[in-house]
Design a protein around this motif. Structure first.
Motif, mmCIF file in Angstrom:
data_model
loop_
_atom_site.group_PDB
_atom_site.id
_atom_site.type_symbol
_atom_site.label_atom_id
_atom_site.label_comp_id
_atom_site.label_asym_id
_atom_site.label_seq_id
_atom_site.Cartn_x
_atom_site.Cartn_y
_atom_site.Cartn_z
ATOM 1 N N THR A 117 8.756 -5.045 -4.575
ATOM 2 C CA THR A 117 8.195 -5.827 -3.480
ATOM 3 C C THR A 117 6.942 -6.577 -3.926
ATOM 4 O OG1 THR A 117 6.941 -3.875 -2.740
ATOM 5 C CG2 THR A 117 9.088 -4.262 -1.715
ATOM 6 N N ASP A 118 6.531 -7.552 -3.108
ATOM 7 C CA ASP A 118 5.324 -8.317 -3.431
ATOM 8 C C ASP A 118 4.079 -7.460 -3.287
ATOM 9 O OD1 ASP A 118 6.866 -10.624 -3.804
ATOM 10 O OD2 ASP A 118 6.694 -11.209 -1.696
ATOM 11 N N VAL A 119 4.039 -6.661 -2.235
ATOM 12 C CA VAL A 119 2.865 -5.839 -1.940
ATOM 13 C C VAL A 119 3.306 -4.440 -1.524
ATOM 14 C CG1 VAL A 119 1.367 -7.752 -1.251
ATOM 15 C CG2 VAL A 119 2.846 -6.672 0.457
ATOM 16 N N ALA A 120 2.383 -3.499 -1.601
ATOM 17 C CA ALA A 120 2.623 -2.140 -1.110
ATOM 18 C C ALA A 120 1.324 -1.640 -0.506
ATOM 19 C CB ALA A 120 3.067 -1.215 -2.239
ATOM 20 N N ASN A 121 1.431 -0.735 0.465
ATOM 21 C CA ASN A 121 0.207 -0.206 1.078
ATOM 22 C C ASN A 121 -0.254 1.057 0.366
ATOM 23 O OD1 ASN A 121 1.727 1.925 2.092
ATOM 24 N ND2 ASN A 121 1.724 1.194 4.195
ATOM 25 N N ALA A 122 -1.326 1.642 0.886
ATOM 26 C CA ALA A 122 -1.966 2.774 0.211
ATOM 27 C C ALA A 122 -1.323 4.115 0.551
ATOM 28 C CB ALA A 122 -3.456 2.801 0.560
#
Length: 452
Positions: A127-132
């Protein structure tokens, strides 16, 4: 040996200050019928710390320890080797006591670790981004469904029959309070997935399609056609990964154009731990980042040009207006995320791929051997480290019999889907790098004896 922080004189002084004659006077509002009149039946009186330790140790010895017997359990919780350095590092005081970045300006170490974690998860999921991080895989799955509703302004979610039934259960519980409509079913004991059926079910009211990869039976499907069908109807594709080690060997969901990818990170760095705490993974396309729940840590520079880390986004109700919140849960499993990140760092990309290769090779050897047991049929034609067997008769009593013989043979589908007779004969077997050739042979021989 009892620990009583207050002396009798301490209590007397406190009671005199508040004007009460005794401790019992503090409970006058509780009806007599609701008060205990004596010891609780069946509960022993207080004991010394040493006596309690001995008692609890004796109870613990009745458990079958995962590492002491051939172990083939999976279905969302996997036994992998966790390097000793992981446990050593997460117990360093600066990590163990940090909890979470409520004051990010003084939590640079925690923020940097979470930034690295996000990078690793985004690369793993494609994915482009991931959360914490999230609490666990099941709650991350539900959060993704809620996220899809906010993005599409539609509320019908199609859940694959191959989605873990516990994840489905969590989603159904939450949907009672949000008005989401969930369409799902039970899997069929065949090698075919339900991708075609889901494609046919997508309509203009569909917010998202949720598919597990690999699914509950260990089957692996190409998600590209499903993603195309979703996007044609302006719906989102949500992929759920319960075994992240698989992504060291197979294409990531993000590569197949999944919009949101969630999963359970327990396999990396986190032990089985009696079912928790675990760590949820969540990534998405960049354009959806502001609808993603949880925390996002970012890298920046300060006024002197030095590198620093900041809490870039935190869209929960204690930080922003309640009606704008994307989640009302804590949405961060900091210590487990740290363990995940340390294990990933120790492995590196090449190490993860080698680990995945060992898992798959062991699983292939196990599947070949178990398929030779008379009366046993291998359901899958493709799998990673988990596959399903049709034992030809009900699996639950067979699993119990094998456990009595010191073999944890797998998870019976009858346990996951009680009352579904068509699945009663199914046994899901997980084979990781911790399984030896001797373990496989022990399971095969024990199964032959039980089925004879």
């Amino acid at each position: 040996m009892r620990y009583l922080p207050l002396t009798s004189s301490d209590r007397a002084e406190m009671l005199s200050v508040i004007g009460a004659g005794s401790v019992d006077d503090l409970f006058v509002d509780v009806p007599e019928s609701a008060r205990l009149s004596g010891p609780i039946a069946g509960l022993p009186n207080h004991a010394s710390e040493l006596a309690v330790e001995r008692h609890m140790t004796a109870l613990a010895r009745k458990n079958m320890v995962a590492g002491d017997v051939p172990f083939f359990l999976g279905c969302g919780a996997y036994r992998h080797h966790v390097p000793a350095s992981v446990d050593h590092l997460i117990q360093r005081g600066e990590f163990l006591t940090a909890y979470t970045p409520y004051q990010p300006e003084i939590a640079q170490g925690t923020l940097q670790m979470l930034f690295e974690f996000q990078t690793q998860v985004a690369r793993l999921l494609g994915t482009d981004v991931a959360n914490a991080s999230m609490y666990d895989g099941s709650t991350a799955c539900w959060e993704a469904i809620g996220m899809a509703r906010r993005i599409t302004k539609k509320s019908k979610a199609i859940l694959s029959s191959g989605l873990h039934p516990h994840y489905v259960s969590v989603a159904k519980t939450m949907a009672k309070y949000t008005g989401d409509t969930l369409e799902t079913g039970t899997p069929v004991l065949t090698a075919e997935t339900d991708i075609d059926q889901m494609i046919a079910a997508i309509d203009g009211d569909t917010s998202c399609v949720v598919v597990q990869y690999p699914d509950i039976l260990g089957r692996i499907a190409d998600l590209t056609p499903l993603a195309e069908a979703c996007h044609a109807k302006k719906a989102l594709l949500i992929a759920v990964v319960t075994e992240p080690v698989a992504l060291g060997a197979i294409r990531s969901p993000g590569e197949m154009d999944a919009d949101i990818v969630v999963g359970e990170g327990q396999s990396l760095g986190v032990g089985l731990q009696f079912g928790g705490p675990y760590v949820g993974l969540m990534g998405c396309k960049d354009k959806y980042i502001r609808q993603m729940p949880g925390r996002f840590c970012g890298e920046t520079v300060d006024a002197d040009g030095k590198r620093g880390f900041v809490l870039t986004l935190s869209t929960r109700e204690q930080h922003i207006r309640r009606e704008k919140a994307t989640s009302n849960i804590c949405t961060n499993s900091g210590l487990c995320a740290l363990a995940f990140s340390i294990h990933m760092t120790l492995l590196g990309e090449a190490g993860l791929r080698r680990m995945a290769g060992i898992n798959h090779a062991n699983a292939c050897r196990a599947a070949d051997r178990l398929a030779k047991v008379p009366g046993v049929k291998l359901v899958n034609d493709v799998f990673f480290n988990e596959f399903t067997l049709d034992l030809g008769r009900e699996a639950r009593p067979i699993v119990r019999t094998l456990a009595e013989r010191g073999v944890l043979a797998g998870v019976s589908l009858g346990r996951l889907y009680p009352g579904e007779d068509a699945l009663a004969n199914g046994l899901v077997v997980a084979v990781t790098e911790t399984v030896t050739a001797e373990d496989i042979e022990t399971l095969a021989q024990a199964l032959e004896e039980v089925l004879a």
